[in-house]
Design an enzyme around this catalytic site. Sequence first.
Site, PDB file in Angstrom:
ATOM      1  N   LYS A  92      37.386  47.427  65.472  1.00 13.79           N
ATOM      2  CA  LYS A  92      36.874  46.289  66.682  1.00 13.79           C
ATOM      3  C   LYS A  92      37.355  45.134  66.333  1.00 13.79           C
ATOM      4  O   LYS A  92      38.346  44.759  65.369  1.00 13.79           O
ATOM      5  CB  LYS A  92      35.144  46.085  66.150  1.00 13.79           C
TER       6      LYS A  92
HETATM    7  P1  NAD Z   1      29.272  41.473  79.258  1.00 20.23           P
HETATM    8  O1  NAD Z   1      29.686  40.042  78.605  1.00 20.23           O
HETATM    9  O2  NAD Z   1      30.027  41.846  80.560  1.00 20.23           O
HETATM   10  O3  NAD Z   1      27.772  41.085  79.448  1.00 20.23           O
HETATM   11  C1  NAD Z   1      26.631  40.731  78.527  1.00 20.23           C
HETATM   12  C2  NAD Z   1      25.679  40.397  79.458  1.00 20.23           C
HETATM   13  O4  NAD Z   1      24.503  39.867  78.481  1.00 20.23           O
HETATM   14  C3  NAD Z   1      25.788  39.108  80.587  1.00 20.23           C
HETATM   15  O5  NAD Z   1      24.992  39.422  81.459  1.00 20.23           O
HETATM   16  C4  NAD Z   1      25.012  38.042  79.362  1.00 20.23           C
HETATM   17  O6  NAD Z   1      24.724  36.875  80.386  1.00 20.23           O
HETATM   18  C5  NAD Z   1      24.164  38.600  78.658  1.00 20.23           C
HETATM   19  N1  NAD Z   1      23.484  37.929  77.738  1.00 20.23           N
HETATM   20  C6  NAD Z   1      24.162  37.473  76.809  1.00 20.23           C
HETATM   21  N2  NAD Z   1      23.337  37.021  75.666  1.00 20.23           N
HETATM   22  C7  NAD Z   1      22.032  37.141  75.988  1.00 20.23           C
HETATM   23  C8  NAD Z   1      20.724  36.949  75.628  1.00 20.23           C
HETATM   24  N3  NAD Z   1      20.540  36.243  74.656  1.00 20.23           N
HETATM   25  N4  NAD Z   1      19.625  37.622  76.421  1.00 20.23           N
HETATM   26  C9  NAD Z   1      19.979  38.206  77.563  1.00 20.23           C
HETATM   27  N5  NAD Z   1      21.168  38.613  78.031  1.00 20.23           N
HETATM   28  C10 NAD Z   1      22.319  37.884  77.367  1.00 20.23           C
HETATM   29  O7  NAD Z   1      29.525  42.471  78.309  1.00 20.23           O
HETATM   30  P2  NAD Z   1      29.216  44.076  78.378  1.00 20.23           P
HETATM   31  O8  NAD Z   1      30.645  44.668  78.121  1.00 20.23           O
HETATM   32  O9  NAD Z   1      28.320  44.374  79.557  1.00 20.23           O
HETATM   33  O10 NAD Z   1      28.520  44.280  76.849  1.00 20.23           O
HETATM   34  C11 NAD Z   1      27.339  44.301  76.807  1.00 20.23           C
HETATM   35  C12 NAD Z   1      27.249  45.230  75.349  1.00 20.23           C
HETATM   36  O11 NAD Z   1      27.343  46.576  75.842  1.00 20.23           O
HETATM   37  C13 NAD Z   1      27.305  44.764  74.085  1.00 20.23           C
HETATM   38  O12 NAD Z   1      26.782  45.164  73.113  1.00 20.23           O
HETATM   39  C14 NAD Z   1      28.989  45.636  73.964  1.00 20.23           C
HETATM   40  O13 NAD Z   1      29.363  45.882  72.829  1.00 20.23           O
HETATM   41  C15 NAD Z   1      28.285  46.954  74.694  1.00 20.23           C
HETATM   42  N6  NAD Z   1      29.319  47.937  75.378  1.00 20.23           N
HETATM   43  C16 NAD Z   1      30.180  47.249  76.222  1.00 20.23           C
HETATM   44  C17 NAD Z   1      31.061  48.342  76.485  1.00 20.23           C
HETATM   45  C18 NAD Z   1      32.010  48.136  77.707  1.00 20.23           C
HETATM   46  O14 NAD Z   1      33.099  48.927  77.928  1.00 20.23           O
HETATM   47  N7  NAD Z   1      32.057  46.885  78.238  1.00 20.23           N
HETATM   48  C19 NAD Z   1      31.233  49.692  76.123  1.00 20.23           C
HETATM   49  C20 NAD Z   1      30.241  50.093  75.270  1.00 20.23           C
HETATM   50  C21 NAD Z   1      29.534  49.218  74.619  1.00 20.23           C
END
Ligand code: NAD
Length: 418
Positions: A108
């Site tokens: 990571k």
């Molecule tokens: P992102 O930045 O696109 O979206 C995150 C969302 O969460 C946003 O809408 C943000 O406003 C919201 N958010 C942030 N803090 C918050 C809070 N306290 N309460 C409510 N909402 C809140 O990120 P993402 O890529 O969608 O990632 C989200 C999760 O999924 C993370 O844990 C990430 O590690 C995991 N993930 C992402 C991917 C990927 O390919 N993008 C793959 C596997 C896992």
Amino acid sequence: MAVQTRASAYETAQRRFDAAADVIGLPDDTRLTLREVKRELTVHFPVRMDDGGVRLFTGWRVQHNISRGPAKGGIRYSPNVTLELVKALAMLMTWKCAAVGIPYGGSKGAVAVDPSKLSQNELEHLTRRYATEIALLIGPEKDIPAPDIGTSPQVMAWIMDTISMHAGHSVTASVTGKPKDVGGSEGRVDAPGRGATYLTLEALKYLHADEQTPTVAIQGYGKVGRSAAHLLSEAGLNIVAVSDSKGAVHNAKGLDLSALEEHRQVRGSVVGFKKADAVSNEDLLELPVTVLVPAAIENQITEDNAGRIRARLITEGANAAVTPEADPILHERGIFVVPDILANAGGVIVSYFEWVQDLQAFFWEEEEINTKLHHIITRAFYEILHTSVNKRIDMRLAAYAIAVQRVANATMARGIYP
Ligand code: NAD
């Protein structure tokens, strides 16, 4: 008086590993190795800002394990990130890749920054400088970054370009989640949400909860949450609540997702959407829905609110959204959890396809990608379910037990720790 502090993200990750190691009776020498990360790099680097001043940023790249293949893991841009969290997320990646049976280790990366406060120009400079600092660890055979919170396909394109500039030729397979124009894959953007959708449908079938129209609440309307919302809705489920960091919106009859998307594009948030009621992020988690998808950040379902969750199924889209203290409470209450290392593995599975396509310079149609994703993630679901039922352990512990066993097998087969 002793002050009780919450365990760090890394201690939590190690606790989860210890529990799985106990289930499979892992020998002490292998346990010692797998419970620590292999490499951790901290970098401090200057970036010239648009106002002519210079700011110093801190970033990390951590590799937990590479026994089963090159390290694989996202890059996060967030002001709240720490080395401890990056180490925890790197370890999680090792188990995720092993749990779904793709040939990667885990890593990571992160930079402590709020990307929304940077101009596009500053974001590009920061990204290229960070990529240069971690370049000694990155490459198609070594460690392959991907998007995570606060990063995007554009950020991945800049990283790939920076690595390529140093190599003197295009190294497209050094990064995944890139735009399609530079070697990105069909289906990658929606992959974590699509994987979560496939798993939600399988879990509902298993729970016999797919008779009437199931309702869904999604915390976090970002890359993962938005895709999950649209795909679950396409599959016939009713999305009744979504949120972002500014707040949540709820309509018990169902949200009009296209109107919501128009609103979000204009306002930059789901908050203020007229065809729904405003609720808090905390309230969203406790709504009486069939499926709850936490898709935002860590530590959202804890011992404090686990007793009040009313969903039948939790598909844990965000990494570490459920704490170890919450797990037994949910289990006892009969709430079925599809754990993070499975629930959001669609992202890394299609990243794996992207890497394979880049290495072969031969690209697949989206239908083929989605069919292969469905096959891998559904196979993993049933393997984990089987172990969970047979060993009478919850889905998370079952996923960890399978994953840790696979990594331990690779470690021992290589003869590093006989
Ligand atoms: P992102 O930045 O696109 O979206 C995150 C969302 O969460 C946003 O809408 C943000 O406003 C919201 N958010 C942030 N803090 C918050 C809070 N306290 N309460 C409510 N909402 C809140 O990120 P993402 O890529 O969608 O990632 C989200 C999760 O999924 C993370 O844990 C990430 O590690 C995991 N993930 C992402 C991917 C990927 O390919 N993008 C793959 C596997 C896992």
